[in-house]
Design an enzyme around this catalytic site. Sequence first.
Site, PDB file in Angstrom:
ATOM      1  N   CYS A  87      33.788  59.727   7.526  1.00 48.11           N
ATOM      2  CA  CYS A  87      34.135  60.963   6.822  1.00 48.11           C
ATOM      3  C   CYS A  87      35.569  60.886   6.269  1.00 48.11           C
ATOM      4  O   CYS A  87      35.815  60.151   5.335  1.00 48.11           O
ATOM      5  CB  CYS A  87      33.916  62.163   7.733  1.00 48.11           C
ATOM      6  SG  CYS A  87      33.708  63.713   6.822  1.00 48.11           S
ATOM      7  N   HIS A 175      28.073  61.264   9.512  1.00 43.88           N
ATOM      8  CA  HIS A 175      28.412  61.054  10.925  1.00 43.88           C
ATOM      9  C   HIS A 175      27.196  60.539  11.700  1.00 43.88           C
ATOM     10  O   HIS A 175      26.262  61.300  11.973  1.00 43.88           O
ATOM     11  CB  HIS A 175      28.883  62.364  11.559  1.00 43.88           C
ATOM     12  CG  HIS A 175      30.143  62.915  10.977  1.00 43.88           C
ATOM     13  ND1 HIS A 175      31.382  62.682  11.541  1.00 43.88           N
ATOM     14  CD2 HIS A 175      30.365  63.685   9.889  1.00 43.88           C
ATOM     15  CE1 HIS A 175      32.319  63.299  10.829  1.00 43.88           C
ATOM     16  NE2 HIS A 175      31.722  63.909   9.813  1.00 43.88           N
ATOM     17  N   GLU A 177      27.867  59.055  14.680  1.00 45.84           N
ATOM     18  CA  GLU A 177      28.379  59.086  16.057  1.00 45.84           C
ATOM     19  C   GLU A 177      28.190  60.434  16.739  1.00 45.84           C
ATOM     20  O   GLU A 177      28.421  60.570  17.951  1.00 45.84           O
ATOM     21  CB  GLU A 177      29.862  58.721  16.052  1.00 45.84           C
ATOM     22  CG  GLU A 177      30.828  59.863  15.742  1.00 45.84           C
ATOM     23  CD  GLU A 177      30.837  60.347  14.300  1.00 45.84           C
ATOM     24  OE1 GLU A 177      31.575  61.304  14.000  1.00 45.84           O
ATOM     25  OE2 GLU A 177      30.115  59.774  13.459  1.00 45.84           O
TER      26      GLU A 177
END
Length: 231
Positions: A87, A175, A177
């Site tokens: 990001c 994202h 994660e």
Amino acid sequence: MNIHYLQHVPFEGLGSIEQWAIGHGHQLSVTRLYAGDHLPALDRFDMLIVLGGPMSVHDEFEHVWLKAEKWFIRQVLEAGKPILGICLGAQLIAEVLGAAVTPAREKEIGWFPITLNEAFALTDLGGRLPRQAEVFHWHGETFSIPEGAEAIASSAACENQGFIHNDAIIALQYHLETTHFSAESIIDNSRNELTDGKYIQTEEQMLHGSERFGAINRQMSTILEYLAAQA
């Protein structure tokens, strides 16, 4: 392997990356830029991860450490170490590589599908990832693809969702994660961004379905294993 990561706010951490690193016996160290931590010497780590954050790459006046961070990222790039940007981290890498970072056509917050670029899908790493996947987003800016880099993916709201450069530099707008816990943390601290929008989901929509987090975390593990092999 020693993995260093740059953290921009306390509520956006490693998510599933921490469990992967510990499970594979890697060492983790951190620079908390928001807390004034010093950046490490290049010989102290083998791989760099640049996390996300709510600020813009252009906010150097408000966040004075951004200038030093960009300089540091450039040194890591020149040293040829593997880097993963997520990001804001991806946008920082893009800018350091000479690409433009601009407001996106639409804010994208929540679970929306991405499609891998056809050429990337045929690469070693691309072949290990699903060609289409629902992933977690939280961004209002985007980047152009740097010269010499290959586009990774796109979505309906954002044409450039990632790129890979020199095999060992991966920048992801989205994202992979994110865990249920880390999603709750971002929501709790950025609830003001959940306005009406075509690509902005509600809290309930974002937190529903724990299996979705597991699916993206497995994709993140695939990318980390690829980068670890480049170190």
